[in-house]
Write an enzyme that holds these catalytic residues in place. Structure first.
Site, short mmCIF file in Angstrom:
data_model
loop_
_atom_site.label_atom_id
_atom_site.label_comp_id
_atom_site.label_asym_id
_atom_site.label_seq_id
_atom_site.Cartn_x
_atom_site.Cartn_y
_atom_site.Cartn_z
N GLY A 346 0.83 -1.19 0.00
CA GLY A 346 0.00 0.00 0.00
C GLY A 346 0.87 1.25 0.00
N GLY A 348 0.54 5.52 1.02
CA GLY A 348 -0.32 6.58 1.53
C GLY A 348 0.47 7.85 1.69
N GLY A 349 -0.15 8.81 2.33
CA GLY A 349 0.48 10.11 2.49
C GLY A 349 1.80 10.03 3.24
CG PHE A 350 1.98 9.69 7.03
CD1 PHE A 350 2.63 10.83 7.48
CD2 PHE A 350 0.61 9.61 7.16
CE1 PHE A 350 1.92 11.85 8.08
CE2 PHE A 350 -0.10 10.64 7.76
CZ PHE A 350 0.55 11.77 8.21
N GLY A 351 3.91 7.38 3.34
CA GLY A 351 4.94 6.51 2.78
C GLY A 351 4.36 5.26 2.16
NE ARG A 352 6.56 3.33 -3.25
CZ ARG A 352 5.93 3.49 -4.42
NH1 ARG A 352 5.22 4.56 -4.64
NH2 ARG A 352 6.00 2.58 -5.35
CE LYS A 368 3.42 4.30 6.72
NZ LYS A 368 2.03 4.50 7.02
CG ASP A 465 -2.33 8.23 11.11
OD1 ASP A 465 -3.42 8.81 10.89
OD2 ASP A 465 -1.55 7.89 10.20
#
Ligand SMILES: *[C@@H]1O[C@H](CO)[C@@H](O)[C@H](O)[C@H]1NC(C)=O
Ligand SMILES: *[C@@H]1O[C@H](CO)[C@@H](O)[C@H](O)[C@H]1NC(C)=O
Ligand SMILES: *[C@@H]1O[C@H](CO)[C@@H](O)[C@H](O)[C@H]1NC(C)=O
Ligand SMILES: *[C@@H]1O[C@H](CO)[C@@H](O)[C@H](O)[C@H]1NC(C)=O
Ligand SMILES: *[C@@H]1O[C@H](CO)[C@@H](O)[C@H](O)[C@H]1NC(C)=O
Ligand SMILES: *[C@@H]1O[C@H](CO)[C@@H](O)[C@H](O)[C@H]1NC(C)=O
Length: 659
Positions: A346, A348-352, A368, A465
């Site tokens: 996945g 997202g905004g904070f990384g892969r 992550k 989060d």
């Protein structure tokens, strides 16, 4: 006639006596010399001694015609010669050449190629050879422990050097070691000296024309009388391998029991020039081979550098104590096939997030990538990561550790085979639908995990989060809170420091944007949004038709007011759910989503409500209007909350006190 015979006999006698006494000779070129040649060795018309010509797998020898009497206690001797090696293919050596002291001048039984014309398979390494040689080796034979393809060695009865050194010399002026390329087509001078008193062999090399360097390239303490017989032949041996090369001797001098006379460099024959034909050779052979050499040399270096760069990670002293929680970048790189897109779980905004299998343990992990550019706070952050890594709870995804790189941090988590909850809620038919029993179990699980973080750990851990995409499902579909990338820790009884506002829109408690202070109650706010998400199957904030935003909390409140809560529940659930339980969860969500932290329950209370141990306070639905849209548009928010909250607060507190 008689006189002549007498004179001839006298001459013979004289020569014989010379041979038995201190031999001394000088060849400035070999024209007219009576050297004993064999193999492919020849003396060119200009006086060059060519030990090998440009044919492969050949050898050549050249010996001084008379034997030298070294005596039983080997006398000192000194010799110097000028040589040059011209390989047919530039940079690729033939094999090499050697100065040799041998009990025989017939080495025809020796072999070419790596045997250098000195030994053969059966006698290599045997003490019965009585051979002392100084090799100039241009091929690396690992079998004989060669240093490289450009070295000088002292060899006694064997091709394995007793001592060897990369070709070069100690420059007296520069006071440094200078490399020499034996195959450079350039003439070089060598001095081989033996001191019978010190029992030391010294080999010195230098570019031709330079005076003899003071410091020898090789000096080796060895009693040559162990090896040399009384009478020995001195000369040169050379061989070619698969690639031919010409090995030339330009001049040579020798003296027993003294210093070899100097060679008159001005009288030396010239080496063959590289003619125009050879220029085309340069284009045809040298350039491609230079390119090959470039590829051979630079590509590994490049690959090495790239690897170094690729696997470069940051490691500082303070991290030592975190050893067990620290992963090497190389391992993580390997685990994910080089962070292959195929392993992507996945983004997202904070990384892969990548799936990986750790090299040794074969442990399945989720890795992550979190980008963190600032060095500041890294120490504390890593310390927190490690603290979290020490936490164990069945509703938390285990954080195994971390790895640091420039501008990047990698967090290594236990791999959850069933993926994240949001995939079940929003992915349509890709994942099976979760029924209410499963969803409720997940909600309770996450609540238990959060309660553990807030109240049961050594420190207060604020997750910061909480959302469906950060809740992962284990093999039994238990909800586990994961992704501690934003988590902060502090001691019980204290407050969190002011931090950057981080999290995801729709889950951010309003006071966070105002004060920047995370607290367990900001997590509770996010947990409220999360519960709504699970029950309704919708995101907390969704884009509306008119470009506006639909805020789930407001929507739920709306339906509640109108008595149509049923309509907001995820349509996938409708058939089977026990409405009472769902309603309880929805109301609890609203309570958790209270704009003021004081209006929210603690996770302890949330757990009690969820477990049914404590009934929810009655919320006065009619007076509730969270106006969460306003919350998101901060400037309108503060005044609104202030006017509204006191009313709401009293209603809840009075209700609670009543019980
Ligand atoms: C090399 O030398 C041998 C012996 O002298 C000779 O037969 C051969 O033709 C030479 N080869 C070349 C290429 O000069
Ligand atoms: C090899 O030597 C022979 C004779 O000296 C010469 O004609 C020939 O060009 C040489 N070949 C190469 C590739 O140097
Ligand atoms: C090896 O060399 C030695 C000495 O020159 C000789 O006696 C022997 O026959 C040779 N052996 C082979 C297999 O060529
Ligand atoms: C060095 O020379 C001696 C000769 O006495 C020999 O026996 C020994 O094996 C040589 N050592 C190496 C490392 O080649
Ligand atoms: C060998 O010669 C050296 C120097 O000439 C001398 O110092 C040494 O004693 C001699 N050794 C023997 C065994 O004669
Ligand atoms: C070597 O030279 C010294 C004097 O320079 C002399 O005394 C000695 O006998 C010589 N040794 C031999 C073996 O010729």
């Amino acid at each position: 006639m008689l006189n002549k015979t007498y004179a001839f006999a006298f001459l013979l006698l004289y020569i014989a006596s010379c041979a038995s006494q201190d031999v001394e000779f000088t060849f400035n070129g070999f024209t007219g010399s009576s050297l004993m040649l064999d193999g492919v060795a020849s003396i060119e018309s200009n006086g060059l001694l060519r030990l090998t010509n440009n044919t492969s797998r050949k050898m050549g020898h050249a010996f001084y015609p008379s034997p030298v009497r070294f005596s039983s206690n080997t006398s000192s001797f000194s010799t110097t010669f000028v040589f040059a090696i011209i390989p047919e293919k530039s940079g690729i050596g033939g094999q090499g050449m050697a100065f040799v002291i041998s009990p025989t001048n017939d080495l025809s039984m020796a072999m070419a190629t790596e045997y250098l014309g000195l030994f053969n398979k059966s006698n290599e390494g045997k003490a019965t050879n009585h051979i002392f040689a100084v090799e100039f080796d241009t091929i690396q034979n690992d079998e004989y422990e060669d240093k490289n393809n450009n070295h000088v060695g002292i060899n006694i009865n064997s091709l394995t050097s007793n001592q060897s050194e990369f070709a070069g010399y100690y420059d007296d002026d520069l006071d440094s070691f200078q490399n020499l390329n034996l195959m450079s087509h350039k003439a070089m001078q060598v001095w081989v000296e033996y001191e019978s008193e010190d029992k030391e062999i010294k080999i010195t090399l230098s570019p031709v024309g330079k005076s003899k360097p003071k410091k020898p390239l090789l000096s080796y303490k060895f009693d040559l009388s162990v090896v040399l017989k009384n009478t020995m032949y001195i000369g040169f041996s050379s061989s070619t391998g698969s690639f031919p090369a010409s090995h030339y001797i330009l001049g040579w001098s020798f003296k027993l029991n003294g210093t070899a006379p100097s060679i008159d460099l001005s009288k030396l024959p010239e080496l063959p020039r590289r003619n125009t034909k050879e220029w085309s050779k340069v284009l045809k052979i040298i350039l491609p081979s230079a390119f090959a050499a470039f590829v051979l040399i630079c590509v590994p270096i490049f690959i090495y550098m790239r690897r170094q760069f690729k696997y470069a990670e940051l490691l500082e002293d303070w991290e030592v104590e975190f050893g067990p929680h620290r992963f090497s970048y190389k391992d993580l790189h390997q685990a994910t096939n080089g962070f292959n897109e195929k392993e992507l779980l996945g983004a997202g905004g904070f990384g892969r997030v990548y799936k990986g299998v750790l090299p040794v343990s074969k442990l399945e992990v989720a890795i992550k990538q979190v980008s963190r550019d600032s060095k500041q706070g890294m120490k504390q952050f890593v310390a927190e990561v490690v603290s979290i890594g020490r936490l164990r709870h069945r509703n938390l995804v285990q954080l195994f550790g971390y790895c640091r790189r420039r501008g990047e941090l990698l967090l290594v988590y236990d791999y959850m085979p069933n993926g994240s909850l949001d995939q079940y809620l929003y992915s349509g038919h890709e994942k099976p639908n979760l029924n209410w029993i499963q969803r409720f179990k997940i909600i309770k699980g996450v609540a238990a995990g959060l309660l553990y973080l807030h109240e049961e750990c050594e420190k207060v851990v604020i997750h910061r989060d909480i959302k469906a995409s950060n809740v992962l499902l284990d093999s039994e579909l238990n909800g586990r809170l994961g992704d501690f990338g934003l988590a902060i820790l502090y001691d019980h009884g204290t407050e969190a420091e002011i931090t950057n506002v981080s999290g995801t829109m729709g889950y951010l408690a309003p006071e966070l944007t105002r004060t920047g202070k995370a607290s367990p109650l900001t997590d509770v706010f996010a947990f409220g949004a999360f519960m709504l998400e699970v029950v309704c199957g919708r995101r907390p904030v969704e884009p509306g038709a008119q470009g506006d935003r639909i805020v789930l909390v407001d929507l739920v409140l709306e339906h509640w007011k109108q008595g149509s809560l049923v309509d907001i529940v995820d349509p996938q659930l409708r058939e089977t759910y026990p409405m009472e339980e769902i309603e309880m969860v929805l109301k609890l969500s609203l309570l958790c989503s209270h704009p003021l932290p004081g209006g929210r329950p603690t996770m302890q209370q949330v757990m009690q409500y969820l477990e049914g141990g404590k009934p929810l306070p009655d919320l006065m639905v009619t007076s509730m209007n969270y106006g969460m849209l306003a919350v998101l548009q901060k400037e309108e928010f503060d005044s609104f909350v202030m006017s509204y909250s006191s009313q709401m607060m009293t209603s809840i507190s009075t209700q609670s006190e009543g019980r």
